[in-house]
Every structure is written in structure tokens, then in C-alpha cells.
Design a protein around this motif. Structure first.
Motif, short mmCIF file in Angstrom:
data_model
loop_
_atom_site.label_atom_id
_atom_site.label_comp_id
_atom_site.label_asym_id
_atom_site.label_seq_id
_atom_site.Cartn_x
_atom_site.Cartn_y
_atom_site.Cartn_z
N PRO A 232 -10.01 11.22 5.98
CA PRO A 232 -9.58 9.71 6.34
C PRO A 232 -8.06 9.67 6.76
N GLU A 233 -7.53 8.96 7.48
CA GLU A 233 -6.56 8.15 7.70
C GLU A 233 -5.02 9.00 6.46
N LEU A 234 -3.79 9.84 6.41
CA LEU A 234 -2.92 10.26 5.51
C LEU A 234 -2.03 8.19 5.22
N ASP A 235 -2.62 7.69 5.02
CA ASP A 235 -1.27 6.00 4.54
C ASP A 235 -1.47 5.65 3.84
N MET A 236 -0.42 5.22 2.90
CA MET A 236 -0.32 4.47 1.73
C MET A 236 -1.70 3.33 0.95
N LYS A 237 -2.85 3.00 1.75
CA LYS A 237 -3.94 2.58 1.00
C LYS A 237 -4.50 3.95 0.60
N PHE A 238 -4.72 5.17 1.52
CA PHE A 238 -5.60 6.44 1.18
C PHE A 238 -4.72 6.94 -0.31
N ALA A 239 -3.51 6.69 -0.04
CA ALA A 239 -2.67 7.21 -1.65
C ALA A 239 -2.73 6.64 -3.10
N LYS A 240 -3.00 5.17 -2.81
CA LYS A 240 -3.04 4.29 -4.44
C LYS A 240 -4.70 4.66 -4.36
N GLN A 241 -5.43 4.71 -3.54
CA GLN A 241 -6.94 5.55 -3.65
C GLN A 241 -6.97 6.41 -4.25
N LEU A 242 -5.95 7.33 -3.87
CA LEU A 242 -6.27 8.75 -4.47
C LEU A 242 -5.35 8.79 -5.89
N LEU A 243 -4.16 8.26 -6.12
CA LEU A 243 -4.07 8.07 -7.95
C LEU A 243 -4.54 7.49 -8.24
N ALA A 244 -5.43 6.33 -8.27
CA ALA A 244 -6.16 5.75 -8.97
C ALA A 244 -7.10 6.62 -9.27
N GLY A 245 -7.72 6.83 -8.47
CA GLY A 245 -8.95 8.11 -9.26
C GLY A 245 -8.86 8.95 -10.05
N LEU A 246 -7.25 10.17 -9.93
CA LEU A 246 -6.44 11.52 -9.46
C LEU A 246 -6.23 11.01 -11.28
N ILE A 247 -5.21 10.18 -11.55
CA ILE A 247 -3.96 10.24 -12.30
C ILE A 247 -5.13 9.66 -13.83
N PRO A 248 -5.91 8.90 -13.68
CA PRO A 248 -6.31 8.54 -15.34
C PRO A 248 -7.17 9.56 -15.55
N PRO A 249 -8.27 9.93 -15.16
CA PRO A 249 -8.76 11.11 -15.67
C PRO A 249 -7.39 12.69 -16.24
N LEU A 250 -6.80 12.56 -15.13
CA LEU A 250 -6.09 13.64 -14.95
C LEU A 250 -5.22 12.92 -17.38
N ALA A 251 -4.80 12.26 -16.76
CA ALA A 251 -4.25 11.79 -18.20
C ALA A 251 -4.23 11.86 -19.21
N LEU A 252 -6.01 11.51 -19.02
CA LEU A 252 -6.96 11.25 -20.25
C LEU A 252 -6.13 13.12 -21.38
N MET A 253 -6.88 13.88 -19.85
CA MET A 253 -6.57 15.59 -20.68
C MET A 253 -5.50 15.90 -20.80
N LEU A 254 -4.54 16.00 -19.88
CA LEU A 254 -2.93 16.28 -20.84
C LEU A 254 -2.66 15.30 -22.11
N ALA A 255 -3.40 14.64 -22.31
CA ALA A 255 -2.98 13.41 -23.98
C ALA A 255 -3.76 14.43 -25.07
N VAL A 256 -5.27 14.71 -24.36
CA VAL A 256 -5.87 15.44 -25.80
C VAL A 256 -5.57 16.94 -25.79
N LEU A 257 -5.28 17.76 -24.40
CA LEU A 257 -4.45 19.02 -24.93
C LEU A 257 -3.18 18.61 -24.93
#
Length: 457
Positions: A232-257
């Protein structure tokens, strides 16, 4: 009859190998042999009088409430396709690198393994999601298969892990028995949080070792782990999509542990946070519905019922084994063994490794560990180090051909074009990594004990 404890142990293993349900095999076989032993005058029936208190203690154990909550969390993450979304985004991030897709599988598999704690669920899920993608992008079939199998077994060691919760409960009881056998009356015990913290460094070292191996293989053999074709093109749209997919699950794991490690919450409370958080994530991603919620709850009920029935069956086995004097015989055997506690530890690790070919980690945790752990702890072995060694040992056993459970799980979902021999070849380097970790822990126990001592003092 000094040989009756051995007869009991062998009989239980044989019945389990025949495919009978674990809980009923443990309880039924133990009671039948106890009946014959009682008639022959070699079994003290008074031992079974403690069974009601044992069952009540299991069902009222607050630590074990974390088990269904973590199981719910893992199944919700799996059924709501959060893991698939996470893998897709990680693959987009690392895909332009040679071996990047394999590294993405390791990272996502680590999170999935930690959340489910069940090897079969993780290997099957990752096999269905990532194996086609890796093969489509030109990965070596053996490398792809080995990567998925090894990543799936990380659920044994990466916290928060169901395996570590069960081991923590068993080792806590074993530690108290060991202290009483030495005439020590102390409120000190081994907590699940201790094992979680102790597993962090070895678990992360394993993950990093897997990633280094993937990177080294991609450098040495570029055709075995090529970069993704579709980038994919590394633009702001891709960055937003990436963060939307990564941050919530990672935040959940970090909150639990994080809540466990900082002492804000107990493992049970953190498990409740994880279960609620996984449900909220499914709702946010539009994957939550009444049929799916029912499916997750049914799955949680089945797994939890199985685990708690095994608890009860293991309690019956333990009481009958002690009624035949098995614990005293094992202690005498270990004390007479050359090499002292080192020799005893080597034998226990070998036995657990071999049993891992035919028994799941739950059966081994509640059949073998309660027998050997009190004796090893009384000999001066650190309980946290022992727990981590057992977890990694089982992880290695479940990966080793020809009987490793992880291999069977992947074979069940892999395409017919992928030969079984490729799966076997693929796991060998990862087995070497895990054996290396066991050896490293043997010479540097502080890898498992330093962080708990630092945090909990």
C-alpha cells in the motif's frame, strides 16, 4: 503393595490414550483401582473423605474465576475477526520487508496465544488466516508451517495465559505442602501474578528469537520469505487505517497485563476487564450480534466445564495416589537419585516432555505437577523458575514431531498440497530455539526470577 501407585499412573495414561474424556478417565480409573486396593487392604479409604472439601475448594477458588473470563476474551477476539483484522494491518506494516509477513504472524500470534491460552484455538485460527496468505506470497511451505505452529504454542508462556493461571494454582498448593513437610508455617505462597511477571522475559526472548530467525532466513534465502507483492501507499489514510486496527487490541492487552503487573487489579479482576474490553471491541468493529455472543458464550461454557471437570477428576486421582503412598515413594525415589535436585529436575522435565506427546497441558498440570512439585520445592527449587521451565517444556513437547499436538492442529486446517513432512521440517529450528531457552534458563534462573523479585520484593 508398593507398585500400586505406578499401576494407577500407567492405567490413567492408557485410558487417556484410548480417547476417553479426561475428567472421567482420571476419576473413574482412580476410583476403580482404589476399590480393588481397598478390598486387598492396600488402600486407606479415609483419604477419599477429603474429596468434598477439595471440590468445594476448587469451585470457590477466586483465582480460578479468571479461567472462564480469559477464555471468553480469547473466543470473542477470535470469533469477532479482530485477530484477522490485526494480522492484515500488521502485514501491511511489515509486508515491504523480506520476512515481514512472517514477523507479522509472530506478533499477532503472540497476542492471540496470550489471549486464548489454548494451543489448538491459536494454531487453527492462525492456520486459517495466515497460512494461505504466506503461501500466496511465495513463502516456503515448511517455513510458513513451522512459523505458525511455533507461534501457536506461545500461549503456554506469554501472559496472560490460561496455562500459567492453572500452573499458578497448582504450584501455590505445592509450595504450601513443601513448607509443611519442612515444618515451616508461613503465609507466603506463589501467586499467578508471580508467574505472569516471571514469564515476561523468557516469553519475550522467545518471540524475539523467532523474529530474528525469520529475519535471518529471509536474508539467507530471500526466495523462502519474500516481501509482499501488493504494497500500500504509505500515506495518512494508510496510517489511520493501521492505527485503527492496531491500537484497540494492543490497548486491551496492555490494560489487562498492566493492571496485574502494577498491582491495580488481581488476575481475576483483570480477566473481567479483558472479557468486557473484547466485547466492546467487537461492538466497535461491528462484529457483535446476539448469535455471535451466544456462540462465544457456548464456547466459553464448554471449555470452562471441561477444565473444571478435569479439576475434580484430578483431585480424585491425587487423593487416591496419596492413599496408596505414591507421594512418599516419589519423594524417596528423588532423594535417592544421583545428582540431587538437578538429577530430579532433569528426570521430571524428561517425563513431562514425553507425556506432552499424549496429554494436553491441563492433564499434565493436574496429574503430574501436583505429584512432583511439592518434592522439588522441598529440595530447594524456586517455584517461579519451576513453573516457567514446565511451561516452556510443554511448549516444546507440543511442537515436537511426530506426536506434537500443534502439528496435528495445523495438519487439520492446512491444504492437502502441504505435505506433513514440510510441517515437520518447518518446526525443527523453532524446537532448537525453545530447547536453547530451556538451557539458558537452566544456567541463568534469574531470567525468570529477577523481575518478580524486583517488583514484589
Amino acid at each position: 503393595m508398593e507398585w500400586m501407585p505406578l499401576v494407577l499412573f500407567v492405567a490413567v495414561c492408557l485410558v487417556l490414550m484410548l480417547g476417553f474424556p479426561v475428567a472421567f478417565s482420571l476419576a473413574g480409573t482412580s476410583l476403580i483401582i482404589a476399590g480393588f486396593g481397598y478390598l486387598a487392604g492396600s488402600f486407606d479409604g479415609a483419604f477419599l473423605s477429603a474429596l468434598p472439601n477439595r471440590i468445594f475448594g476448587i469451585l470457590s477458588n477466586q483465582i480460578l474465576i479468571a479461567v472462564p473470563l480469559f477464555v471468553f476474551m480469547g473466543i470473542m477476539l477470535e470469533k469477532s475477526r479482530i485477530a484477522e483484522r490485526l494480522l492484515h494491518n500488521m502485514a501491511l506494516l511489515f509486508g515491504p520487508l523480506r520476512g515481514g509477513l512472517g514477523i507479522s504472524v509472530i506478533l499477532v500470534g503472540m497476542l492471540m496465544a496470550a489471549s486464548t491460552g489454548i494451543i489448538g484455538a491459536t494454531v487453527v485460527t492462525m492456520g486459517l488466516i495466515s497460512l494461505p496468505a504466506m503461501l500466496k506470497n511465495g513463502y516456503s511451505p515448511s517455513l510458513a508451517a513451522g512459523n505458525i505452529c511455533a507461534t501457536g504454542t506461545l500461549g503456554q508462556i506469554i501472559p496472560p495465559s490460561t496455562a500459567l493461571i492453572l500452573l499458578g494454582d497448582v504450584l501455590s498448593n505445592a509450595y504450601q505442602q513443601a513448607q509443611l513437610s519442612m515444618g515451616i508455617f508461613s503465609p507466603d505462597t506463589v501467586s499467578v501474578a508471580d508467574l505472569f511477571v516471571g514469564a515476561l522475559i523468557p516469553g519475550l526472548l522467545l518471540v524475539v528469537s523467532y523474529m530474528l530467525y525469520m529475519g535471518f532466513t529471509a536474508w539467507l534465502k530471500p526466495q523462502a520469505a519474500p516481501a509482499m507483492v501488493d504494497r500500500p501507499e504509505l500515506d495518512m489514510k494508510f496510517a489511520k487505517q493501521l492505527l485503527a486496527g492496531l491500537i484497540p487490541p494492543l490497548a486491551l492487552m496492555l490494560a489487562v497485563l498492566g493492571s496485574i503487573l502494577t498491582g491495580i487489579a488481581t488476575p481475576t479482576e483483570a480477566a473481567a476487564v479483558g472479557a468486557a474490553g473484547a466485547t466492546i471491541l467487537a461492538l466497535i468493529y461491528g462484529q457483535l450480534s446476539l448469535p455471535r455472543l451466544k456462540e462465544v458464550m457456548d464456547g466459553t461454557l464448554k471449555v470452562t466445564s471441561m477444565i473444571f471437570m478435569i479439576f475434580i477428576g484430578a483431585a480424585v486421582f491425587s487423593l487416591v495416589f496419596r492413599g496408596f503412598g505414591g507421594d512418599e515413594q516419589v519423594q524417596a525415589l528423588f532423594e535417592a537419585m544421583p545428582g540431587g535436585k538437578i538429577g530430579a529436575m532433569l528426570v521430571v522435565m524428561l517425563v513431562i516432555f514425553l507425556l506432552g506427546f499424549i496429554l494436553d497441558f491441563i492433564e499434565i498440570t493436574f496429574v503430574v505437577v501436583p505429584i512432583v512439585a511439592p518434592i522439588l520445592l522441598a529440595m530447594g527449587i524456586d517455584p517461579i523458575w519451576l513453573g516457567i521451565m514446565i511451561a516452556i517444556n510443554l511448549q516444546t513437547s507440543f511442537l515436537t514431531p511426530p506426536f506434537g499436538f500443534a502439528l496435528f492442529y495445523l495438519r487439520g486446517v492446512a491444504p492437502k498440497e502441504l505435505p506433513t513432512s514440510a510441517i515437520y521440517r518447518g518446526v525443527i529450528p523453532f524446537i532448537a530455539i525453545q530447547v536453547g531457552m530451556l538451557v539458558l534458563l537452566s544456567f541463568i534462573p534469574e531470567l525468570a526470577t529477577w523481575l518478580p523479585d524486583k517488583i514484589y520484593g
